[in-house]
Scaffold this motif. Structure first.
Motif, PDB file in Angstrom:
ATOM      1  N   LYS A  98       8.316  66.217  84.250  1.00  9.93           N
ATOM      2  CA  LYS A  98       7.860  64.550  83.813  1.00  9.93           C
ATOM      3  C   LYS A  98       6.689  64.311  83.754  1.00  9.93           C
ATOM      4  O   LYS A  98       6.253  63.530  82.958  1.00  9.93           O
ATOM      5  CB  LYS A  98       8.694  63.974  85.138  1.00  9.93           C
ATOM      6  CG  LYS A  98      10.214  64.028  85.059  1.00  9.93           C
ATOM      7  CD  LYS A  98      10.889  63.121  86.248  1.00  9.93           C
ATOM      8  CE  LYS A  98      12.367  63.101  86.243  1.00  9.93           C
ATOM      9  NZ  LYS A  98      12.992  62.211  87.248  1.00  9.93           N
ATOM     10  N   GLN A 101       5.926  65.297  80.369  1.00  4.85           N
ATOM     11  CA  GLN A 101       6.311  64.132  79.439  1.00  4.85           C
ATOM     12  C   GLN A 101       5.559  62.785  79.642  1.00  4.85           C
ATOM     13  O   GLN A 101       5.441  62.393  78.405  1.00  4.85           O
ATOM     14  CB  GLN A 101       7.841  63.961  80.110  1.00  4.85           C
ATOM     15  CG  GLN A 101       8.818  65.011  79.476  1.00  4.85           C
ATOM     16  CD  GLN A 101      10.386  65.026  79.800  1.00  4.85           C
ATOM     17  OE1 GLN A 101      10.553  63.906  80.814  1.00  4.85           O
ATOM     18  NE2 GLN A 101      11.058  66.061  79.652  1.00  4.85           N
ATOM     19  N   ASP A 104       2.531  63.323  77.539  1.00  3.37           N
ATOM     20  CA  ASP A 104       2.815  63.338  76.225  1.00  3.37           C
ATOM     21  C   ASP A 104       3.133  62.089  75.726  1.00  3.37           C
ATOM     22  O   ASP A 104       2.770  61.493  74.384  1.00  3.37           O
ATOM     23  CB  ASP A 104       4.154  64.314  76.098  1.00  3.37           C
ATOM     24  CG  ASP A 104       4.639  64.344  74.296  1.00  3.37           C
ATOM     25  OD1 ASP A 104       3.593  64.816  73.813  1.00  3.37           O
ATOM     26  OD2 ASP A 104       5.636  64.286  74.083  1.00  3.37           O
TER      27      ASP A 104
END
Length: 237
Positions: A98, A101, A104
């Motif tokens: 996470k 992510q 990102d």
């Protein structure tokens, strides 16, 4: 020394032997009693030792069962601990994913912000260019429409090539014999803000050259003036 012929000798001997026999019986009885007492004491000791051993065996069995219970509990706790460790490891892995992510997404958001800023700059640039073109159109309208009878029309194209709003520049007073004859050039603006010449009626062979010059100079009045000249030359042929 008492003579053997003494008549009391036999009695005394018998009495002495009885006394000795009685002493021996008494000693034997004492020994027997002591032996019996020792046997009873031994039996009690053996019984006590046996009871102690049985109790010890019972206690050992209970202790063994307790140890086995503790061992099973420990194995269950170890298994539960391993499951919790796996769960914690999976949770840490999920958190790390996470976080990746998240990084990102942050990068994508930053990229979108940059692209949005670039689009904003492009839109502002296009708006400025469109404003400049609008001023050029207004200048062209003043020069051509008011003085040379040129008419500017807004049209909607029916084909994919000319899809969207376009402008038609209708030139008159080109042909001296027929003053009201219409000579038309149709143009629009591309997505990047540059001019797009769609067509001319009648067709001008040099129109692509004039369009290229317009892209370079962005001088619409000069373009329209050159188009008018080409229409005049075409009408004289």
């Amino acid at each position: 020394m008492t003579s053997i012929t003494d008549p009391n000798m036999s009695d005394r001997f018998t009495s002495a032997m009885e006394e000795i026999h009685n002493k021996q019986l008494k000693t034997y009885g004492e020994i027997t009693d002591a032996t019996t007492e020792l046997c009873q004491s031994h039996r009690q000791f053996v019984k006590s030792a046996l009871d102690t051993c049985l109790k010890k065996c019972t206690d050992d069995e209970m202790l063994f069962e307790t140890i086995q219970t503790f061992k099973r509990d420990l194995e269950q706790k170890n298994a539960s601990l391993k499951e919790k460790q796996h769960a914690i490891s999976d949770m840490i892995s999920e958190i790390q994913q996470k976080e990746m992510q998240k990084d990102d997404i942050i990068q994508k958001i930053d990229k979108l912000k940059e692209e949005q800023a670039k689009r904003k700059e492009l839109i502002e640039s296009q708006n400025k260019a469109n404003k400049d073109r609008l001023r050029n159109l207004q200048k062209a309208r003043l020069v051509f429409q008011d003085h040379l009878g040129m008419e500017i029309r807004t049209i909607l194209g029916k084909t994919q090539l000319v899809k969207g709003e376009k402008l038609q520049f209708v030139f008159r007073h080109i042909n001296r014999s027929v003053q009201d004859s219409a000579f038309v050039v149709t143009m629009g603006i591309k997505e990047d803000g540059s001019y797009q010449i769609v067509s001319s009626d009648p067709a001008l062979e040099c129109l692509p050259v004039l369009e290229s010059r317009l892209q370079e100079t962005n001088n619409l009045p000069a373009f329209l003036a050159n188009v008018r000249k080409e229409f005049i030359a075409l009408a004289r042929c």
